[in-house]
Scaffold this motif. Structure first.
Motif, PDB file in Angstrom:
ATOM      1  N   ASP A 143     -40.566 -45.107  35.196  1.00 23.09           N
ATOM      2  CA  ASP A 143     -40.224 -45.541  33.844  1.00 23.09           C
ATOM      3  C   ASP A 143     -38.817 -46.113  33.856  1.00 23.09           C
ATOM      4  N   PHE A 144     -38.597 -47.172  33.098  1.00 20.97           N
ATOM      5  CA  PHE A 144     -37.266 -47.790  33.108  1.00 20.97           C
ATOM      6  C   PHE A 144     -36.178 -46.856  32.598  1.00 20.97           C
ATOM      7  N   SER A 145     -36.517 -45.964  31.667  1.00 27.59           N
ATOM      8  CA  SER A 145     -35.483 -45.030  31.193  1.00 27.59           C
ATOM      9  C   SER A 145     -34.981 -44.167  32.355  1.00 27.59           C
ATOM     10  N   HIS A 146     -35.874 -43.845  33.273  1.00 29.14           N
ATOM     11  CA  HIS A 146     -35.471 -43.022  34.421  1.00 29.14           C
ATOM     12  C   HIS A 146     -34.637 -43.825  35.423  1.00 29.14           C
ATOM     13  N   PHE A 147     -35.042 -45.076  35.675  1.00 31.33           N
ATOM     14  CA  PHE A 147     -34.217 -45.933  36.550  1.00 31.33           C
ATOM     15  C   PHE A 147     -32.791 -46.023  35.996  1.00 31.33           C
ATOM     16  N   ILE A 148     -32.700 -46.243  34.692  1.00 32.61           N
ATOM     17  CA  ILE A 148     -31.383 -46.459  34.066  1.00 32.61           C
ATOM     18  C   ILE A 148     -30.556 -45.178  34.103  1.00 32.61           C
TER      19      ILE A 148
ATOM     20  N   CYS B 137     -35.013 -45.425  48.801  1.00 34.95           N
ATOM     21  CA  CYS B 137     -36.139 -45.386  47.856  1.00 34.95           C
ATOM     22  C   CYS B 137     -37.395 -45.828  48.585  1.00 34.95           C
ATOM     23  N   ILE B 138     -38.417 -45.031  48.691  1.00 36.06           N
ATOM     24  CA  ILE B 138     -38.690 -43.811  47.963  1.00 36.06           C
ATOM     25  C   ILE B 138     -39.168 -42.708  48.916  1.00 36.06           C
ATOM     26  N   ASN B 139     -39.094 -41.483  48.480  1.00 37.64           N
ATOM     27  CA  ASN B 139     -39.796 -40.402  49.163  1.00 37.64           C
ATOM     28  C   ASN B 139     -41.290 -40.572  48.851  1.00 37.64           C
ATOM     29  N   SER B 140     -42.108 -39.709  49.420  1.00 34.33           N
ATOM     30  CA  SER B 140     -43.543 -39.804  49.147  1.00 34.33           C
ATOM     31  C   SER B 140     -43.797 -39.637  47.645  1.00 34.33           C
ATOM     32  N   VAL B 141     -44.939 -40.143  47.187  1.00 36.90           N
ATOM     33  CA  VAL B 141     -45.335 -39.925  45.791  1.00 36.90           C
ATOM     34  C   VAL B 141     -45.889 -38.503  45.714  1.00 36.90           C
TER      35      VAL B 141
ATOM     36  N   TYR C 121     -50.659 -47.192  50.167  1.00 35.30           N
ATOM     37  CA  TYR C 121     -50.894 -46.855  48.761  1.00 35.30           C
ATOM     38  C   TYR C 121     -49.626 -46.973  47.924  1.00 35.30           C
ATOM     39  N   ILE C 122     -48.473 -46.679  48.530  1.00 31.69           N
ATOM     40  CA  ILE C 122     -47.252 -46.520  47.720  1.00 31.69           C
ATOM     41  C   ILE C 122     -46.287 -47.701  47.857  1.00 31.69           C
ATOM     42  N   LYS C 123     -46.690 -48.750  48.582  1.00 28.96           N
ATOM     43  CA  LYS C 123     -45.745 -49.874  48.744  1.00 28.96           C
ATOM     44  C   LYS C 123     -45.324 -50.496  47.418  1.00 28.96           C
ATOM     45  N   PRO C 124     -46.244 -50.763  46.484  1.00 27.24           N
ATOM     46  CA  PRO C 124     -45.790 -51.370  45.216  1.00 27.24           C
ATOM     47  C   PRO C 124     -44.812 -50.473  44.447  1.00 27.24           C
ATOM     48  N   ILE C 125     -44.950 -49.164  44.624  1.00 24.44           N
ATOM     49  CA  ILE C 125     -44.042 -48.224  43.942  1.00 24.44           C
ATOM     50  C   ILE C 125     -42.665 -48.280  44.608  1.00 24.44           C
ATOM     51  N   GLY C 126     -42.645 -48.315  45.933  1.00 20.70           N
ATOM     52  CA  GLY C 126     -41.377 -48.448  46.659  1.00 20.70           C
ATOM     53  C   GLY C 126     -40.673 -49.754  46.327  1.00 20.70           C
ATOM     54  N   LEU C 127     -41.435 -50.836  46.314  1.00 24.18           N
ATOM     55  CA  LEU C 127     -40.844 -52.150  45.999  1.00 24.18           C
ATOM     56  C   LEU C 127     -40.229 -52.141  44.601  1.00 24.18           C
ATOM     57  N   ALA C 128     -40.946 -51.564  43.651  1.00 29.77           N
ATOM     58  CA  ALA C 128     -40.445 -51.530  42.262  1.00 29.77           C
ATOM     59  C   ALA C 128     -39.157 -50.720  42.168  1.00 29.77           C
ATOM     60  N   ASN C 129     -39.101 -49.596  42.899  1.00 34.89           N
ATOM     61  CA  ASN C 129     -37.895 -48.764  42.853  1.00 34.89           C
ATOM     62  C   ASN C 129     -36.708 -49.475  43.489  1.00 34.89           C
ATOM     63  N   VAL C 130     -36.931 -50.147  44.612  1.00 31.54           N
ATOM     64  CA  VAL C 130     -35.847 -50.900  45.254  1.00 31.54           C
ATOM     65  C   VAL C 130     -35.363 -52.011  44.319  1.00 31.54           C
ATOM     66  N   ARG C 131     -36.315 -52.730  43.741  1.00 28.23           N
ATOM     67  CA  ARG C 131     -35.965 -53.840  42.848  1.00 28.23           C
ATOM     68  C   ARG C 131     -35.174 -53.354  41.627  1.00 28.23           C
ATOM     69  N   ALA C 132     -35.692 -52.295  40.981  1.00 25.95           N
ATOM     70  CA  ALA C 132     -35.037 -51.799  39.762  1.00 25.95           C
ATOM     71  C   ALA C 132     -33.609 -51.355  40.065  1.00 25.95           C
ATOM     72  N   PHE C 133     -33.442 -50.563  41.149  1.00 27.87           N
ATOM     73  CA  PHE C 133     -32.093 -50.081  41.448  1.00 27.87           C
ATOM     74  C   PHE C 133     -31.181 -51.219  41.917  1.00 27.87           C
ATOM     75  N   SER C 134     -31.730 -52.226  42.581  1.00 28.85           N
ATOM     76  CA  SER C 134     -30.857 -53.324  43.024  1.00 28.85           C
ATOM     77  C   SER C 134     -30.343 -54.113  41.816  1.00 28.85           C
TER      78      SER C 134
ATOM     79  N   ASP D 229     -25.701 -49.881  49.003  1.00 38.44           N
ATOM     80  CA  ASP D 229     -26.858 -50.395  49.744  1.00 38.44           C
ATOM     81  C   ASP D 229     -28.118 -49.620  49.378  1.00 38.44           C
ATOM     82  N   ILE D 230     -29.244 -50.339  49.403  1.00 33.41           N
ATOM     83  CA  ILE D 230     -30.532 -49.705  49.121  1.00 33.41           C
ATOM     84  C   ILE D 230     -31.408 -49.811  50.361  1.00 33.41           C
ATOM     85  N   ILE D 231     -31.918 -48.676  50.807  1.00 31.57           N
ATOM     86  CA  ILE D 231     -32.848 -48.642  51.938  1.00 31.57           C
ATOM     87  C   ILE D 231     -34.250 -48.477  51.359  1.00 31.57           C
TER      88      ILE D 231
END
Ligand code: DOR
Length: 314
Positions: free
Chosen positions: A173-178, A194-198, A226-239, A247-249
């Motif tokens: 959720d964006f509120s959590h990213f922020i 970003c990220i640990n396992s789901v 299964y979790i690549k789109p979730i990892g990508l979204a987390n990297v993108r949001a935090f970047s 740096d974001i790994i």
């Protein structure tokens, strides 16, 4: 190779790809194999104050598109890694000067303070504090508790000058990213992973009508494709929410050069590989690096910096 070399917290890495804390990085012989491999760093299994056997077996199952696991932090205890570090360092060829990243995963702020303090005085290059293990019964993931995260960072960021990073759980959720980005910005955090396992997913075998892992009633961390789109979204949001100095790994479903390239576009400075490394062994690092390099050549990117965060919108 200049095209895929990078850095994390100003520590140089010869390639964009290294192992995630998790598979095949608990024992000294495994860490030495990583030292001799094309992995850009030696990352250690998350350690705790005391050695741990981990959860009951079966606790890992390969799946068609990844894996589910509830390992429960099996590790040798932080003192064993402290003693091992000089030997690992010694074995690394001076030409490559491959960095060592230690992962710590205490069960309390005090545990983490003790371990981070010790590793601050070691020859580790980077310290990744794991705020996101989903597999210990009765121990919620710190990264989902914003107040505890802040209280922990107040203490952990003032114990020495080695760069500290955080291994974060996936947010949805964006509120959590922020909220998390605003906490991180208050402290001298050098990198996030970003990220640990789901966490706490359930895979059922309809044939046997059973869960497929034993711990926690079958609930475990989902990993791999299964979790690549979730990892990508987390990297993108935090970047987008953090200053570029942090740096974001990226981690989650990286098994090809294309996967690594997608994380690069999303804003990753490097990526880590877990499930694919578990399945394929150390050969994966050279293979994925070569595949990424070919993509960079074909797309005429001459450096990681040239492509980092360059995701296009439609
Ligand atoms: O999925 C995970 N499994 N994440 C962790 O942080 C720890 C690991 C385990 O040992 O259970």
């Amino acid at each position: 190779n200049k095209r895929i070399s990078t850095s994390i917290a100003q520590v140089p890495l010869a390639s964009f790809i290294f192992n995630a804390s998790g598979p095949r990085c608990t024992e000294e012989d495994e860490l030495n194999l990583l030292g001799a491999s094309a992995s850009a760093a030696i990352m250690t299994k998350s350690c705790t104050l005391k050695p741990r056997e981990g959860n009951a077996e079966p606790r890992y199952q390969a799946l068609p598109l990844g894996s589910i696991q509830s390992m429960g932090l099996p590790n040798l205890g932080y003192q064993a890694y402290l003693e091992m570090l000089p030997r690992l360092k010694q074995a690394i060829s001076p030409q490559t000067n491959k960095p060592i990243v230690v992962s710590v995963s205490g069960f309390s702020i005090t545990d983490n303070v003790v371990m981070v303090k010790a590793f601050q005085a070691s020859c580790a290059d980077l310290i990744e504090v794991n705020f996101s293990c989903p597999n210990i019964e009765g121990k919620p993931q710190v990264g989902y508790d914003f107040e505890q995260t802040e209280r922990a960072l107040e203490q952990l960021c003032q114990l020495g000058s080695k760069p500290i990073g955080l291994k974060l759980p996936p947010y949805f959720d964006f509120s959590h990213f922020i909220t998390m980005a605003n906490i991180i910005k208050k402290f001298p955090v050098s990198f996030i992973t970003c990220i640990n396992s789901v966490g706490n997913t359930l895979v059922i075998d309809p044939e046997t009508e059973s869960a497929i892992i034993k711990p926690k009633g079958g609930f475990g961390g989902l990993c791999g494709d299964y979790i690549k789109p979730i990892g990508l979204a987390n990297v993108r949001a935090f970047s987008q929410l953090l200053p570029s100095s942090i740096d974001i790994i990226g981690v989650g479903g990286i098994k090809t050069g294309t996967d690594a390239f997608e994380y690069l576009l999303a804003g990753a400075s490097a990526v880590q590989v877990a499930t694919c490394f578990e399945k394929e062994g150390v050969e994966c690092f050279d293979r994925i690096a070569k595949e990424l390099d070919s993509i960079m050549v074909a797309k005429q990117y001459s450096s990681i910096a040239a492509a980092k965060g360059k995701l296009k919108m439609i």
